[in-house]
Design a protein around this motif. Structure first.
Motif, PDB file in Angstrom:
ATOM      1  N   HIS A  47      26.432  40.692  45.624  1.00  0.00           N
ATOM      2  CA  HIS A  47      27.877  40.465  45.677  1.00  0.00           C
ATOM      3  C   HIS A  47      28.389  41.075  46.985  1.00  0.00           C
ATOM      4  O   HIS A  47      28.035  42.205  47.306  1.00  0.00           O
ATOM      5  CB  HIS A  47      28.540  41.138  44.478  1.00  0.00           C
ATOM      6  CG  HIS A  47      29.952  40.715  44.259  1.00  0.00           C
ATOM      7  ND1 HIS A  47      30.965  41.039  45.130  1.00  0.00           N
ATOM      8  CD2 HIS A  47      30.521  40.004  43.266  1.00  0.00           C
ATOM      9  CE1 HIS A  47      32.100  40.545  44.680  1.00  0.00           C
ATOM     10  NE2 HIS A  47      31.860  39.912  43.549  1.00  0.00           N
ATOM     11  N   PRO A  48      29.206  40.363  47.763  1.00  0.00           N
ATOM     12  CA  PRO A  48      29.629  40.895  49.064  1.00  0.00           C
ATOM     13  C   PRO A  48      30.642  42.038  48.980  1.00  0.00           C
ATOM     14  O   PRO A  48      30.844  42.752  49.960  1.00  0.00           O
ATOM     15  CB  PRO A  48      30.243  39.680  49.753  1.00  0.00           C
ATOM     16  CG  PRO A  48      30.701  38.809  48.647  1.00  0.00           C
ATOM     17  CD  PRO A  48      29.708  39.019  47.536  1.00  0.00           C
ATOM     18  N   HIS A  49      31.277  42.251  47.820  1.00  0.00           N
ATOM     19  CA  HIS A  49      32.344  43.236  47.732  1.00  0.00           C
ATOM     20  C   HIS A  49      32.083  44.359  46.733  1.00  0.00           C
ATOM     21  O   HIS A  49      32.872  45.286  46.636  1.00  0.00           O
ATOM     22  CB  HIS A  49      33.666  42.554  47.375  1.00  0.00           C
ATOM     23  CG  HIS A  49      34.028  41.434  48.298  1.00  0.00           C
ATOM     24  ND1 HIS A  49      34.291  41.619  49.646  1.00  0.00           N
ATOM     25  CD2 HIS A  49      34.148  40.104  48.091  1.00  0.00           C
ATOM     26  CE1 HIS A  49      34.559  40.453  50.205  1.00  0.00           C
ATOM     27  NE2 HIS A  49      34.479  39.514  49.288  1.00  0.00           N
ATOM     28  N   THR A  50      31.017  44.280  45.941  1.00  0.00           N
ATOM     29  CA  THR A  50      30.725  45.304  44.935  1.00  0.00           C
ATOM     30  C   THR A  50      29.241  45.666  45.006  1.00  0.00           C
ATOM     31  O   THR A  50      28.498  45.088  45.787  1.00  0.00           O
ATOM     32  CB  THR A  50      31.041  44.806  43.505  1.00  0.00           C
ATOM     33  OG1 THR A  50      30.061  43.831  43.127  1.00  0.00           O
ATOM     34  CG2 THR A  50      32.433  44.207  43.407  1.00  0.00           C
ATOM     35  N   LYS A  51      28.803  46.557  44.140  1.00  0.00           N
ATOM     36  CA  LYS A  51      27.381  46.903  44.063  1.00  0.00           C
ATOM     37  C   LYS A  51      26.634  45.972  43.122  1.00  0.00           C
ATOM     38  O   LYS A  51      25.452  46.144  42.879  1.00  0.00           O
ATOM     39  CB  LYS A  51      27.224  48.349  43.605  1.00  0.00           C
ATOM     40  CG  LYS A  51      27.728  49.333  44.624  1.00  0.00           C
ATOM     41  CD  LYS A  51      27.511  50.751  44.193  1.00  0.00           C
ATOM     42  CE  LYS A  51      28.044  51.684  45.271  1.00  0.00           C
ATOM     43  NZ  LYS A  51      27.807  53.076  44.975  1.00  0.00           N
ATOM     44  N   GLY A  52      27.321  44.968  42.595  1.00  0.00           N
ATOM     45  CA  GLY A  52      26.717  44.006  41.684  1.00  0.00           C
ATOM     46  C   GLY A  52      26.073  42.848  42.414  1.00  0.00           C
ATOM     47  O   GLY A  52      25.758  42.924  43.605  1.00  0.00           O
ATOM     48  N   SER A  53      25.876  41.758  41.687  1.00  0.00           N
ATOM     49  CA  SER A  53      25.269  40.565  42.265  1.00  0.00           C
ATOM     50  C   SER A  53      25.866  39.330  41.623  1.00  0.00           C
ATOM     51  O   SER A  53      26.639  39.409  40.672  1.00  0.00           O
ATOM     52  CB  SER A  53      23.750  40.580  42.048  1.00  0.00           C
ATOM     53  OG  SER A  53      23.459  40.594  40.665  1.00  0.00           O
ATOM     54  N   GLU A  72      28.979  36.921  37.567  1.00  0.00           N
ATOM     55  CA  GLU A  72      29.126  38.079  38.447  1.00  0.00           C
ATOM     56  C   GLU A  72      28.796  39.327  37.648  1.00  0.00           C
ATOM     57  O   GLU A  72      29.194  39.453  36.494  1.00  0.00           O
ATOM     58  CB  GLU A  72      30.555  38.200  38.983  1.00  0.00           C
ATOM     59  CG  GLU A  72      30.878  37.162  40.016  1.00  0.00           C
ATOM     60  CD  GLU A  72      32.186  37.455  40.741  1.00  0.00           C
ATOM     61  OE1 GLU A  72      32.517  38.645  40.934  1.00  0.00           O
ATOM     62  OE2 GLU A  72      32.848  36.492  41.123  1.00  0.00           O
ATOM     63  N   THR A  73      28.058  40.258  38.270  1.00  0.00           N
ATOM     64  CA  THR A  73      27.676  41.491  37.578  1.00  0.00           C
ATOM     65  C   THR A  73      28.278  42.711  38.265  1.00  0.00           C
ATOM     66  O   THR A  73      28.641  42.663  39.439  1.00  0.00           O
ATOM     67  CB  THR A  73      26.148  41.678  37.551  1.00  0.00           C
ATOM     68  OG1 THR A  73      25.693  42.006  38.862  1.00  0.00           O
ATOM     69  CG2 THR A  73      25.434  40.443  37.050  1.00  0.00           C
ATOM     70  N   ASP A  74      28.315  43.802  37.502  1.00  0.00           N
ATOM     71  CA  ASP A  74      28.683  45.090  38.087  1.00  0.00           C
ATOM     72  C   ASP A  74      27.409  45.753  38.590  1.00  0.00           C
ATOM     73  O   ASP A  74      26.315  45.180  38.498  1.00  0.00           O
ATOM     74  CB  ASP A  74      29.423  45.964  37.071  1.00  0.00           C
ATOM     75  CG  ASP A  74      28.604  46.273  35.824  1.00  0.00           C
ATOM     76  OD1 ASP A  74      27.363  46.074  35.819  1.00  0.00           O
ATOM     77  OD2 ASP A  74      29.204  46.735  34.834  1.00  0.00           O
ATOM     78  N   GLY A  77      24.344  45.865  36.214  1.00  0.00           N
ATOM     79  CA  GLY A  77      23.671  44.638  35.773  1.00  0.00           C
ATOM     80  C   GLY A  77      24.307  43.970  34.567  1.00  0.00           C
ATOM     81  O   GLY A  77      23.675  43.156  33.898  1.00  0.00           O
ATOM     82  N   THR A  78      25.578  44.265  34.292  1.00  0.00           N
ATOM     83  CA  THR A  78      26.292  43.647  33.176  1.00  0.00           C
ATOM     84  C   THR A  78      27.239  42.581  33.709  1.00  0.00           C
ATOM     85  O   THR A  78      27.919  42.788  34.722  1.00  0.00           O
ATOM     86  CB  THR A  78      27.102  44.716  32.403  1.00  0.00           C
ATOM     87  OG1 THR A  78      26.192  45.701  31.917  1.00  0.00           O
ATOM     88  CG2 THR A  78      27.847  44.109  31.233  1.00  0.00           C
ATOM     89  N   ILE A  79      27.314  41.435  33.023  1.00  0.00           N
ATOM     90  CA  ILE A  79      28.196  40.349  33.433  1.00  0.00           C
ATOM     91  C   ILE A  79      29.643  40.787  33.234  1.00  0.00           C
ATOM     92  O   ILE A  79      30.033  41.212  32.152  1.00  0.00           O
ATOM     93  CB  ILE A  79      27.923  39.064  32.617  1.00  0.00           C
ATOM     94  CG1 ILE A  79      26.452  38.644  32.704  1.00  0.00           C
ATOM     95  CG2 ILE A  79      28.862  37.927  33.048  1.00  0.00           C
ATOM     96  CD1 ILE A  79      25.920  38.408  34.081  1.00  0.00           C
TER      97      ILE A  79
END
Length: 97
Positions: A47-53, A72-74, A77-79
């Protein structure tokens, strides 16, 4: 709901409603849940703005390559939200402003 030229091209599901895709996955599911449900059809860019993906579904069905599903995840690794719609709009990182 994103609308371009009077056509709905993207729907974003945020925390609150208990809406899920056919897989039954949704907000609160994990990266492992999504990978297990969709197997090799998932691409996982950061993810370009958080530590998620992002977990982006690459549909294999004939004629469905115009649409996709993006979870989107945090950082854990949670949606946290997901969206569906036409490519490329469904992959845009930014939402409405």
């Amino acid at each position: 709901l994103f609308v371009v030229a009077d056509q709905g091209i993207r729907i974003v599901i945020l925390p609150g409603p208990s809406v899920t895709p056919l897989s039954g996955l949704g907000i609160g599911s994990t990266v492992e849940d999504v990978k297990a449900a969709y197997d090799a059809q998932i691409d996982v860019p950061p993810h370009p703005h958080t530590k998620g993906s992002y977990l982006t579904l690459t549909p294999e069905a004939s004629g469905s390559n115009l649409f996709s599903l993006v979870f989107e995840t945090d950082g854990g690794g949670t949606i946290t939200q997901f969206r569906t719609g036409q490519l490329p709009a469904v992959t845009w990182a930014e939402g409405c402003s």
